[in-house]
Scaffold this motif. Structure first.
Motif, PDB file in Angstrom:
ATOM      1  N   GLU A 295       0.581  -1.369   0.018  1.00  0.00           N
ATOM      2  CA  GLU A 295      -0.030   0.232  -0.045  1.00  0.00           C
ATOM      3  C   GLU A 295       0.700   1.624  -0.962  1.00  0.00           C
ATOM      4  N   TYR A 296       2.073   1.137   0.116  1.00  0.00           N
ATOM      5  CA  TYR A 296       2.966   2.623   0.154  1.00  0.00           C
ATOM      6  C   TYR A 296       3.395   2.836  -0.736  1.00  0.00           C
ATOM      7  N   LYS A 297       3.820   4.223  -1.073  1.00  0.00           N
ATOM      8  CA  LYS A 297       3.534   5.234  -2.409  1.00  0.00           C
ATOM      9  C   LYS A 297       5.568   5.162  -2.294  1.00  0.00           C
ATOM     10  N   LEU A 298       6.173   4.976  -4.022  1.00  0.00           N
ATOM     11  CA  LEU A 298       7.336   5.554  -3.651  1.00  0.00           C
ATOM     12  C   LEU A 298       7.783   5.969  -4.771  1.00  0.00           C
ATOM     13  N   LEU A 299       8.325   7.319  -3.645  1.00  0.00           N
ATOM     14  CA  LEU A 299       8.652   8.768  -4.619  1.00  0.00           C
ATOM     15  C   LEU A 299      10.305   8.650  -4.506  1.00  0.00           C
ATOM     16  N   ALA A 300      10.999   8.541  -5.522  1.00  0.00           N
ATOM     17  CA  ALA A 300      12.322   8.539  -5.564  1.00  0.00           C
ATOM     18  C   ALA A 300      13.101   9.504  -4.873  1.00  0.00           C
ATOM     19  N   ALA A 301      12.551  10.869  -4.500  1.00  0.00           N
ATOM     20  CA  ALA A 301      13.091  12.106  -3.682  1.00  0.00           C
ATOM     21  C   ALA A 301      12.973  11.612  -1.945  1.00  0.00           C
ATOM     22  N   LEU A 303      13.358   8.331  -0.997  1.00  0.00           N
ATOM     23  CA  LEU A 303      14.007   7.550  -0.604  1.00  0.00           C
ATOM     24  C   LEU A 303      15.405   8.078  -0.625  1.00  0.00           C
ATOM     25  N   ILE A 304      15.334   8.908  -1.732  1.00  0.00           N
ATOM     26  CA  ILE A 304      17.384   9.254  -1.890  1.00  0.00           C
ATOM     27  C   ILE A 304      17.518  10.176  -0.623  1.00  0.00           C
ATOM     28  N   ALA A 316      23.988   8.416  -0.727  1.00  0.00           N
ATOM     29  CA  ALA A 316      22.206   9.453  -1.856  1.00  0.00           C
ATOM     30  C   ALA A 316      22.684   9.736  -2.826  1.00  0.00           C
ATOM     31  N   ARG A 317      24.322  10.054  -3.804  1.00  0.00           N
ATOM     32  CA  ARG A 317      23.843  10.168  -4.713  1.00  0.00           C
ATOM     33  C   ARG A 317      24.542   8.687  -5.788  1.00  0.00           C
ATOM     34  N   PRO A 321      20.951   8.328  -9.528  1.00  0.00           N
ATOM     35  CA  PRO A 321      20.803   8.927 -10.335  1.00  0.00           C
ATOM     36  C   PRO A 321      19.836   6.863 -10.877  1.00  0.00           C
ATOM     37  N   ARG A 322      20.077   5.621 -10.756  1.00  0.00           N
ATOM     38  CA  ARG A 322      19.370   4.728 -10.528  1.00  0.00           C
ATOM     39  C   ARG A 322      17.805   5.202 -10.140  1.00  0.00           C
ATOM     40  N   LEU A 323      17.249   5.759  -9.556  1.00  0.00           N
ATOM     41  CA  LEU A 323      16.152   6.166  -9.399  1.00  0.00           C
ATOM     42  C   LEU A 323      15.504   7.499  -9.512  1.00  0.00           C
TER      43      LEU A 323
END
Length: 327
Positions: A295-301, A303-304, A316-317, A321-323
């Motif tokens: 049920e979770y939302k995956l946001l790149a920002a 996670l980074i 984080a760096r 690039p992958r995310l």
């Protein structure tokens, strides 16, 4: 890197008990337990270890292959997984049985009591992993997760025969395995996943010492809850990766599966194991903050930011690039 994840596909019935299990247990009556816990919340969600892991991998853009057995009621779940990047073409759909059920009650200390009904999972041994590998153009890694024990043994043997690296993840099924089965499932695995309790149980089941076991696997990853993750490899110092902290745990169910998804994604992106474990911890904390395993939302920002706040800017760096879809 095409990853196949074998294991359970289930529906989760998650309840919350507003008290402590320990307060209801009488020490000298544990051999005759007869308890009923009045839950004040019920959530019904999609689950199963293989489905949860592939869901996370799908959100991360890895195009994972789900290998497992589901039931007559799978159509809606199937559509959900496919919409979130999971290849479900290797799922066997039973003509007579329902999809497995996981019924779990969590107390206010995050302790859990659960029951699992296998249902269609009983047909998982009929799945031919070799056929799946051929049809999908080859596999770079197979995670063998909790499933019908015969299926787990068959998939492990097939992967070894095909020369495909195995990530052994027997988890909840360890209690059902005898010594020979436990040994066959983990011997020769490139990656081995357990939690802290399962680590002790695995040593008991196999009859091997920790040193013996490390001599038979590549890297042993042990999740430690709020303490993070330990990575052990024969002949090298144990590596500890701290957890990504949170102050708003909603439900612990599925956090371990999310860790595995993040870790495997890191490996697919050719990150070193420590960095892959950091990504796994960040995804696990994301799942901890929501009720339900998918049920979770995956946001790149997000996670980074989690990785950077816990492990530093360099970490984080490494994942950014992958995310974010960069090179």
């Amino acid at each position: 890197m095409r990853i196949a994840v074998t294991g359970s596909i289930a529906t989760d019935h998650l309840m919350v008990f507003p008290g402590r299990f320990a307060e209801q247990l009488i020490k000298d009556q544990l051999e005759r337990v007869s308890l009923s816990f009045l839950a004040d919340r019920l959530e019904v969600h999609r689950g199963g270890v293989a489905a949860n892991i592939t869901f996370g991998l799908g959100l991360l853009g890895l195009d994972p292959v789900l290998v497992g057995a589901a039931g007559l009621d799978f159509a809606e779940y199937d559509a959900w997984l496919r919409a979130n990047g999971v290849d479900t073409s290797a799922v066997r759909v039973s003509e007579t049985l329902h999809t497995a059920r996981f019924v779990c009650t969590t107390d206010e200390d995050q302790n859990q009591i659960a029951t699992f009904y296998a249902g269609a999972m009983a047909e998982a041994p009929r799945i031919d992993l070799a056929e799946t590998a051929e049809r999908t153009g080859g596999l770079a890694l197979v995670l063998v997760g909790a499933d019908d024990p015969a299926a787990m043994l068959r998939h492990t043997a097939t992967a070894h025969r095909l020369g495909v690296p195995v990530a052994a993840d027997p988890s909840q099924q360890l209690a059902r395995l005898d010594r020979e089965q436990a040994r066959r499932l983990v011997d020769g695995a490139k990656w081995l996943f357990t939690n802290e309790y399962e680590a002790a149980l695995l040593l008991e089941r196999t009859g091997w010492s920790e040193e013996d076991l490390l001599g038979r696997v590549g890297t042993w990853i042990t999740t430690l809850g709020a303490e993070g993750v330990a990575l052990a490899r024969s002949g090298t110092p144990r590596l500890h990766v701290p957890a990504v902290p949170t102050e708003k745990i909603a439900d612990p169910t599925g956090a371990g599966d999310a860790f595995r998804a993040g870790f495997l994604a890191g490996l697919a992106w050719e990150l070193p194991p420590e960095q892959a474990a950091r990504l796994g911890c960040a995804l696990a904390t994301t799942v901890l903050e929501s009720v339900g395993t998918q049920e979770y939302k995956l946001l790149a920002a997000d996670l980074i930011d989690r990785v950077g706040q816990t492990y530093g800017d360099d970490a984080a760096r490494a994942v950014e690039p992958r995310l974010t879809g960069g090179s």
